[in-house]
Every structure is written in structure tokens, then in C-alpha cells.
Scaffold this motif. Sequence first.
Motif, PDB file in Angstrom:
ATOM      1  N   VAL A 358       0.875  -1.190  -0.121  1.00 11.25           N
ATOM      2  CA  VAL A 358      -0.121  -0.054   0.165  1.00 11.25           C
ATOM      3  C   VAL A 358       0.841   1.162   0.069  1.00 11.25           C
ATOM      4  O   VAL A 358       1.509   1.532   0.902  1.00 11.25           O
ATOM      5  CB  VAL A 358      -0.940   0.108   1.322  1.00 11.25           C
ATOM      6  CG1 VAL A 358      -1.949   1.443   1.323  1.00 11.25           C
ATOM      7  CG2 VAL A 358      -1.724  -1.267   1.298  1.00 11.25           C
ATOM      8  N   LEU A 363      -1.683   7.877  -0.402  1.00 11.19           N
ATOM      9  CA  LEU A 363      -2.969   7.598  -0.084  1.00 11.19           C
ATOM     10  C   LEU A 363      -3.210   8.791   0.744  1.00 11.19           C
ATOM     11  O   LEU A 363      -4.240   9.352   0.850  1.00 11.19           O
ATOM     12  CB  LEU A 363      -3.080   6.222   0.440  1.00 11.19           C
ATOM     13  CG  LEU A 363      -4.526   6.029   1.372  1.00 11.19           C
ATOM     14  CD1 LEU A 363      -5.637   5.734   0.465  1.00 11.19           C
ATOM     15  CD2 LEU A 363      -4.165   4.516   2.268  1.00 11.19           C
ATOM     16  N   VAL A 367      -6.211  11.684   0.156  1.00  8.47           N
ATOM     17  CA  VAL A 367      -7.302  11.669   1.020  1.00  8.47           C
ATOM     18  C   VAL A 367      -7.397  13.027   1.960  1.00  8.47           C
ATOM     19  O   VAL A 367      -8.326  13.582   2.109  1.00  8.47           O
ATOM     20  CB  VAL A 367      -7.455  10.502   2.049  1.00  8.47           C
ATOM     21  CG1 VAL A 367      -8.453  10.643   3.098  1.00  8.47           C
ATOM     22  CG2 VAL A 367      -7.641   9.029   1.250  1.00  8.47           C
ATOM     23  N   ARG A 424      -4.878  -6.329  -5.807  1.00  7.83           N
ATOM     24  CA  ARG A 424      -4.460  -5.234  -4.927  1.00  7.83           C
ATOM     25  C   ARG A 424      -4.685  -3.778  -5.528  1.00  7.83           C
ATOM     26  O   ARG A 424      -5.093  -2.721  -4.696  1.00  7.83           O
ATOM     27  CB  ARG A 424      -3.195  -5.462  -4.339  1.00  7.83           C
ATOM     28  CG  ARG A 424      -2.644  -6.379  -3.772  1.00  7.83           C
ATOM     29  CD  ARG A 424      -1.305  -6.536  -3.514  1.00  7.83           C
ATOM     30  NE  ARG A 424      -0.960  -7.627  -2.674  1.00  7.83           N
ATOM     31  CZ  ARG A 424       0.416  -7.849  -2.075  1.00  7.83           C
ATOM     32  NH1 ARG A 424       1.445  -7.466  -2.774  1.00  7.83           N
ATOM     33  NH2 ARG A 424       0.677  -9.005  -1.373  1.00  7.83           N
ATOM     34  N   VAL A 427      -8.417  -2.897  -4.927  1.00  7.80           N
ATOM     35  CA  VAL A 427      -8.425  -2.737  -3.414  1.00  7.80           C
ATOM     36  C   VAL A 427      -7.937  -1.257  -3.004  1.00  7.80           C
ATOM     37  O   VAL A 427      -8.644  -0.560  -2.446  1.00  7.80           O
ATOM     38  CB  VAL A 427      -7.509  -3.595  -2.644  1.00  7.80           C
ATOM     39  CG1 VAL A 427      -7.861  -3.216  -1.261  1.00  7.80           C
ATOM     40  CG2 VAL A 427      -8.567  -4.939  -2.660  1.00  7.80           C
ATOM     41  N   TYR A 428      -6.887  -0.963  -3.511  1.00  6.79           N
ATOM     42  CA  TYR A 428      -6.193   0.295  -3.307  1.00  6.79           C
ATOM     43  C   TYR A 428      -7.020   1.468  -3.940  1.00  6.79           C
ATOM     44  O   TYR A 428      -7.193   2.441  -3.272  1.00  6.79           O
ATOM     45  CB  TYR A 428      -4.714   0.514  -4.242  1.00  6.79           C
ATOM     46  CG  TYR A 428      -4.071   1.683  -4.025  1.00  6.79           C
ATOM     47  CD1 TYR A 428      -3.928   2.319  -2.783  1.00  6.79           C
ATOM     48  CD2 TYR A 428      -3.674   2.152  -5.218  1.00  6.79           C
ATOM     49  CE1 TYR A 428      -3.135   3.733  -3.123  1.00  6.79           C
ATOM     50  CE2 TYR A 428      -2.876   3.541  -5.218  1.00  6.79           C
ATOM     51  CZ  TYR A 428      -2.710   4.239  -3.988  1.00  6.79           C
ATOM     52  OH  TYR A 428      -2.012   5.360  -4.225  1.00  6.79           O
ATOM     53  N   LEU A 430     -10.032   1.580  -4.855  1.00  9.68           N
ATOM     54  CA  LEU A 430     -11.576   1.479  -4.043  1.00  9.68           C
ATOM     55  C   LEU A 430     -11.584   2.141  -2.842  1.00  9.68           C
ATOM     56  O   LEU A 430     -12.051   3.108  -2.326  1.00  9.68           O
ATOM     57  CB  LEU A 430     -12.272   0.046  -3.902  1.00  9.68           C
ATOM     58  CG  LEU A 430     -13.462   0.028  -3.244  1.00  9.68           C
ATOM     59  CD1 LEU A 430     -14.485   0.978  -4.147  1.00  9.68           C
ATOM     60  CD2 LEU A 430     -13.885  -1.412  -3.055  1.00  9.68           C
ATOM     61  N   SER A 431      -9.992   1.617  -2.225  1.00  9.49           N
ATOM     62  CA  SER A 431     -10.054   2.482  -0.730  1.00  9.49           C
ATOM     63  C   SER A 431      -9.910   3.688  -0.581  1.00  9.49           C
ATOM     64  O   SER A 431     -10.380   4.630  -0.024  1.00  9.49           O
ATOM     65  CB  SER A 431      -8.879   1.605  -0.005  1.00  9.49           C
ATOM     66  OG  SER A 431      -9.192   0.278   0.149  1.00  9.49           O
ATOM     67  N   THR A 432      -9.002   4.402  -1.621  1.00  6.36           N
ATOM     68  CA  THR A 432      -8.965   5.763  -1.811  1.00  6.36           C
ATOM     69  C   THR A 432      -9.965   6.573  -2.219  1.00  6.36           C
ATOM     70  O   THR A 432     -10.319   7.550  -1.672  1.00  6.36           O
ATOM     71  CB  THR A 432      -7.664   5.938  -2.952  1.00  6.36           C
ATOM     72  OG1 THR A 432      -6.534   5.200  -2.634  1.00  6.36           O
ATOM     73  CG2 THR A 432      -7.308   7.320  -2.961  1.00  6.36           C
ATOM     74  N   LEU A 434     -13.256   5.470  -1.892  1.00  7.06           N
ATOM     75  CA  LEU A 434     -14.378   5.339  -0.691  1.00  7.06           C
ATOM     76  C   LEU A 434     -13.839   6.303   0.440  1.00  7.06           C
ATOM     77  O   LEU A 434     -14.628   6.775   0.971  1.00  7.06           O
ATOM     78  CB  LEU A 434     -14.598   3.788  -0.675  1.00  7.06           C
ATOM     79  CG  LEU A 434     -15.691   3.376   0.343  1.00  7.06           C
ATOM     80  CD1 LEU A 434     -16.887   3.919  -0.435  1.00  7.06           C
ATOM     81  CD2 LEU A 434     -15.609   1.917   0.658  1.00  7.06           C
ATOM     82  N   MET A 435     -12.730   6.136   0.916  1.00  7.17           N
ATOM     83  CA  MET A 435     -12.453   7.184   2.078  1.00  7.17           C
ATOM     84  C   MET A 435     -12.493   8.459   1.793  1.00  7.17           C
ATOM     85  O   MET A 435     -13.062   9.341   2.376  1.00  7.17           O
ATOM     86  CB  MET A 435     -11.023   6.733   2.447  1.00  7.17           C
ATOM     87  CG  MET A 435     -10.804   5.514   3.232  1.00  7.17           C
ATOM     88  SD  MET A 435      -9.270   5.248   4.020  1.00  7.17           S
ATOM     89  CE  MET A 435      -8.077   5.196   2.561  1.00  7.17           C
ATOM     90  N   SER A 436     -12.264   9.004   0.599  1.00  2.00           N
ATOM     91  CA  SER A 436     -12.319  10.467   0.177  1.00  2.00           C
ATOM     92  C   SER A 436     -13.813  10.675   0.142  1.00  2.00           C
ATOM     93  O   SER A 436     -14.078  11.916   0.607  1.00  2.00           O
ATOM     94  CB  SER A 436     -11.585  10.620  -1.141  1.00  2.00           C
ATOM     95  OG  SER A 436     -10.141  10.353  -0.850  1.00  2.00           O
TER      96      SER A 436
END
Length: 454
Positions: A358, A363, A367, A424, A427-428, A430-432, A434-436
Motif C-alpha cells: 500500500v 494515499l 485523502v 490489490r 482494493v487500493y 476503491l479504498s482511496t 471510498l475514504m475520500s
Amino acid sequence: MDCENKDSELRTIGSSRTSSAASSLRRRSLSLSFSLPKRLNDDDEESESVSEAGDIGDRELQSNRYSGSGRLRLTGENAPEHGVVVPISEGWSHDPNAMSSVAPVSPSKLILQTEHKKNEEKTEVPWVLEYASCLLFQAVFGILGVLLRYGLQILFGPRIVGATSDLSYMYLDLPSNMVGSFLMGWIGAVFKEDISRFSTSLAIGLSTGFLGSLTTFSGWNQKMLDLSVEHQWVFVVLGYLIGLFLVAYSFIFGVETAKGVRWLYRRATMNSFNSGTDYHWRVDTYKRYVLVILFLLCILLVLWGMSIGLEVTEFSSGSTKAQLWLACIVGPFGVWIRWFLARLNGRGLGKSGLLKWVPFGTLIANVLAACVMAALATLKKAVKTQRCDTVASGIQFGLLGCLSTVSTFIAEFHAMRESKYPWRAYVYALSTMLMSFVLGTLIYSVFVWTQNFN
């Protein structure tokens, strides 16, 4: 005798951050000392490699010398100069017929070359000059990236072409994100080593400064938040999906076209290329560093001086030009913050280095910029004055637009897709996103809904 053979082998193994096939000398040593399983060691190496595909911050400067582990940095581009042939992964190879095995090397020859390299390093310029030139390159190219991003917004926006708008999933910053991702394939992937042979600071300035400022993740996320407050949820989903698809394939297109151009160039200059390339203009002496720093400092002062003067003239009008000149003033600070955060890429969490795959530096930058941009958007809704709107918009476009990046983000995404664990990448991403989006919704959208500002 066995120990001597192992020591000789360690001296002949070069490390390469850009190639997943080349192993780090430090990790080879650890694997011999602690007898770690080879599969576990290779996975750890690949995790760090994909996380560092976009940017590693000021560690890039250190990698040109010897790292803290004392290993010699050899890449697929410069390894032949040191008598070592390092395999290059197929995904990044410039030649489809690239060799897949390490050629035998004379240990004594490599040791002599390594000792010669150490003697050269004794006369290297102070690290302060390297850092200063790197920061100035980033600042100058960062301002140029801001100006180009503004120009692309005007060109493809409602005023001229009309391909993008604030009310569509084809958001205003999409063209600049696509252009920046395409150029990242050229400058940040294929030709970065060639540029670094002239000046590492120049390569960092182009990739981190110019392309990082030309592209913006926070602006992308904020446009999706603006659509969400209007309950355009289909447009929000399409904006993220189509946006990710377009920038990803812009990067791939950039890499493939750059490989083609490089192949044509090498075919056209095959004889001269095989005889070796001289880099007479390489910035590698004290005098040249001082000259470059003075030149860049003059350019930066001119750009800042013009921006300040134009900002004073345009500020009272509250126009987009007033926001642009303020963005040029504060933009370099966003580049510098992102560059220092990038040193976290590939480090993982804790002493054990969990989740090394990660890129935590990128990231955090994306964010954080998205959240601050949402907060300033909320402030503009609450205050509703021309002065507040100009200042907040200028900071959003400049400081936060440069703090976040799509070019580095998509380079990391592509590296993960080409690795042994392509999941990965998603996932990376989507995480960026979704969190933002979730944090931005709590900061901005909820406030707009409750106060009926929309």
C-alpha cells in the motif's frame, strides 16, 4: 570457501526498484542470515516495488548514492555500465526480447568498479544542494502544471469545446488527469531513468512537480461530491468508474507509445547507442548544481512575482484569474508536502512493515487533500462572500490540487495490476475513492443537505 563464494555473490547482485525481477541486496543478505522462505522474501520485495512505482519522495535522491544498507543501486538502465546485467520484468521492458537471465559477471571487475564508485562519491556535492535543486525544480514545474491544468479546464470546458462541465460525470479536471497520466507513462515510467542520467532532480521535478500538479485527485473527488448533493448518484458512480478507466488506459497508452518511440530511436541510432552515450550535460558537480539552483531560483521568483502582481490586480474582481494567480502562489507548497509524504511509500506499517504494497504516502496525500477541499467548499457555502470564495478557491485549485495527484496514483495502480496480485490494484483504488468520498460527504454534503444550501 563457501562463505567466500557467498560474499562474492552478494557483491555481484544489484538492486533495482523499477524491476520486480531484480532483488534487493539487503533482502538477499537477510534471507541468507535468517533462512526465510524464498516465496515470502519475493512477495515482500514485490510489495515494496509496486508501492514505490509512482514516487518515493526524497529517498530517490539517496538511492543515487548508497542506501542505508550500503548497497549499490543498479537498475535495468544503468546496470550494464557497472558490468551487471539485470533482468527487466516483461511489463516494463522496452524490448520484448529482453534477456531473462543474469549474465555471468566477474566479481573482481565489479568490486573494482564499486571501489571506483566509492572514490567518486567522496567528491560528490553536499546533499543540501541536491535537496535545494530538487525543491526548486518541483516548485517551478508545479506552477507550470497548475497553469496547464487551468488551460485544459478552459479548453475542454463549457466555454470552448464543451466536453466537460461541473454538472456532468465528465468533470472539468478529467482532460488534465488524462493528459498527465499519459505523460506519466513517458516521463515517469519509460524515460525516467534516461532523464535521471542528466539530473535526478529534473526527473523528480517533471514527474512529481509537473505531472503531480497537472493531475488532481481532490478536484475529481470534489466534483463527485457536488453531484452527490444534487442527488445525481448515477453520475457519481459513472464519474469514478469512467474516470478511473480513462486515466488508467491513458497511462498504458503513454507507456506503449513511449516504448515504440524508444525502439525506433534505438534502431535509428543503433551504432552510436551500442558504443555508449556520453552525458556531458549531467548535473553532477558543485559548480553545475550552483548554476542550476541560481537559474531555477530566478525563474521561481519571476513566476511568484508575476503571480503576486496579477493577484493584487485581479483580487477585487473575484474572477477565476484571481483564483488562478493565488493557486500559482500556494501550489509549490502542496507539491513539497506530497513529495515528503511519498517517502512513506513502500515502508508499510510498524517495525514489521505490514501492508508494504500500500503506498501510504500517496494515499494520505490524496485523502487529506480531498478532506481539506471539502472543508473549504463547506466554508464557501457558509460564508458566501466574494473574498472568501476567491481565497478558498485559490487554495483548492493550487495547494490542494498539487497536494493530491492522479499521475502517481495511476502508476501505482498499474504496477499492482501487473503484479502477481492484481486484486490489490482495485482494493487500493476503491479504498482511496471510498475514504475520500465518505469523509467528504460527512464534511461537505451532510452540511449542505442539513442547511439546505443546495
